[in-house]
Design an enzyme around this catalytic site. Structure first.
Site, PDB file in Angstrom:
ATOM      1  N   SER A 340       0.828  -1.204   0.000  1.00  0.00           N
ATOM      2  CA  SER A 340       0.000   0.000   0.000  1.00  0.00           C
ATOM      3  C   SER A 340       0.864   1.257   0.000  1.00  0.00           C
ATOM      4  CB  SER A 340      -0.907   0.017   1.232  1.00  0.00           C
ATOM      5  OG  SER A 340      -1.544   1.268   1.371  1.00  0.00           O
ATOM      6  N   ALA A 341       0.601   2.160  -0.960  1.00  0.00           N
ATOM      7  CA  ALA A 341       1.325   3.429  -0.986  1.00  0.00           C
ATOM      8  C   ALA A 341       1.012   4.263   0.252  1.00  0.00           C
ATOM      9  CB  ALA A 341       0.952   4.202  -2.254  1.00  0.00           C
ATOM     10  N   CYS A 342      -0.188   4.122   0.797  1.00  0.00           N
ATOM     11  CA  CYS A 342      -0.549   4.872   2.012  1.00  0.00           C
ATOM     12  C   CYS A 342       0.267   4.389   3.208  1.00  0.00           C
ATOM     13  CB  CYS A 342      -2.037   4.727   2.291  1.00  0.00           C
ATOM     14  SG  CYS A 342      -3.082   5.421   0.984  1.00  0.00           S
ATOM     15  N   ASN A 343       0.481   3.060   3.325  1.00  0.00           N
ATOM     16  CA  ASN A 343       1.303   2.536   4.412  1.00  0.00           C
ATOM     17  C   ASN A 343       2.758   2.935   4.247  1.00  0.00           C
ATOM     18  OD1 ASN A 343      -0.809   1.344   5.706  1.00  0.00           O
ATOM     19  ND2 ASN A 343      -0.359  -0.737   5.051  1.00  0.00           N
ATOM     20  N   ALA A 344       3.209   3.074   2.977  1.00  0.00           N
ATOM     21  CA  ALA A 344       4.608   3.424   2.732  1.00  0.00           C
ATOM     22  C   ALA A 344       4.960   4.771   3.348  1.00  0.00           C
ATOM     23  CB  ALA A 344       4.878   3.433   1.229  1.00  0.00           C
TER      24      ALA A 344
END
Length: 399
Positions: A340-344
């Protein structure tokens, strides 16, 4: 436009031969379809009014807004009146969770341990306000057991929120089975359909879904637009107050160019879903099989075959860190992700991988490849050619 970004193009390299650029991060960002851009352009260049205005330009804008609403609703078989346009799927998820909870008499929420952070964080916020939360676990493939959801339901359950498919490991969830359970108890059922909408068949009536979240960019529309579909009988409190747009549920002047684009993108996704999914699934399987065969120590994460998103391939690779692999891939012209780009952005270990039993070391080697409308077999082969050497070199350099 999108072709030059999403598919192969020639790029200078340090060697004699040019390097082919490969884009396999469609879950992180999908290029806007040129057909969508063409319809959006007049709305960006002027001659369009505010949808709330009473003059002719405003009435035309209102007609375009309502047309987009109908197109979005057709993607999942819902009534157009239920579509509430937002600025993102994150906002839509917040509106679904908090909006229902604030109007419900009960103060208990059920969700899964692998939801997107835009579902989990509003749930955690509700916990701080005194709500009770039940986080249902998943099996080794990341699949929610409908029986576990049933056991979690209580008389004071205000809403159940389970995603249609997980964006990090690709597993499809049994939303129809869960929907039947919640419908029998008259509990609102919210489904985050980002990743799944436009890729697998999804009907709000057949799955007994009461609220559904959609992202514009995930169906090749412009970023900056999303939607929450709400069944008419569901009571919802707004979380953004102002001029009362979107029937009072989401105030603020509507982003008409993006919403029109989202409508066109949703219509294209509906019409082309079966053909596109049938084309991408064999490419997905080719990539997964190649990764497992050519990269020692790689193992797939998530379900396989028909229980997986048709465009999604994910693995964990032992003995390497994903960030290093992704940087090396990028230098060789391949764009992918670790999940997930949001978790990154947080730098935190993936809660999804932890939930399916991956330890910290395995999670550090998580790689995610998501295919899309312009992905070709050549791009799959290029990825499979360069990745094994990268992993081998990084393992040699590891302390």
């Amino acid at each position: 436009m999108a072709r030059s970004f999403a598919s192969s193009f020639e790029r200078p390299s340090s060697g004699a031969a040019a390097l082919t650029r490969v884009y396999l991060d469609y879950a992180g960002f999908s290029p806007v379809d040129p057909r969508v851009v063409a319809v959006m352009r007049p709305f960006l260049e002027g001659g369009v009014g505010n949808p709330s205005a009473l003059h002719s330009l405003g009435l035309e804008a209102r007609a375009s807004l309502d047309g987009a609403r109908a197109k979005v609703a057709r993607l999942f078989g819902g009534a157009p009146v239920g579509v509430i346009f937002t600025a993102s799927a994150t906002e839509a998820n917040n509106l679904a969770i908090k909006g229902v909870a604030q109007r419900a008499s009960g103060r208990h929420v059920v969700t899964s341990a692998i939801e997107h952070v835009s579902v989990l964080n509003p749930c955690r916020d509700l916990e701080k306000l005194g709500y009770s939360l039940t986080y249902v676990g998943v099996d080794a493939d990341g699949r929610v057991d409908p029986g576990a959801v049933e056991r979690a339901l209580r008389r004071d359950t205000a809403v159940v929120s389970i995603m249609a498919a997980n964006g990090e490991i690709g597993t499809l969830q049994p939303v129809a089975e869960i929907g039947r359970l919640t419908r029998a108890r008259s509990i609102p059922f919210h489904v985050d359909a980002v990743n799944a909408a436009g890729r697998v068949a999804l009907s709000v009536d057949e799955c007994a879904i009461d609220l559904l979240t959609l992202s514009s960019n995930d169906v090749y529309g412009p970023p900056g637009a999303g939607a929450l579909w709400v069944r008419p009988e569901v009571k919802l409190a707004p979380i953004i107050l102002g001029g009362g747009q979107e029937r009072g549920y989401r105030s603020g002047t509507e982003n008409l160019p993006a919403i029109v684009g989202m409508g066109v993108a949703a219509e294209l996704a509906r019409v082309e879903r079966a053909t596109e999914s049938a084309r991408l699934a064999p490419l997905r399987d080719r990539l997964l099989a190649g990764l497992l065969e050519r990269v020692p120590g790689a193992r797939a994460t998530g379900a396989l075959g028909d229980r997986r998103l048709p465009h999604h391939a994910s693995v964990v690779v032992s003995g390497v860190k994903a960030d290093s692999v992704l940087l090396e891939l990028d230098l060789r012209g391949v764009a992918a992700s670790s999940g997930s780009a949001c978790n990154a952005l947080t730098g935190e270990p993936s809660h999804v991988l932890r939930a399916i039993g991956c330890d910290l070391q395995a999670a550090e080697g998580s790689l995610c490849f998501t295919l899309g409308r312009w992905t070709t077999a050549l791009e799959i082969d290029i990825t499979l050619d360069v990745l094994p050497g990268i992993v081998e070199r990084l393992r040699r350099l590891a302390p």
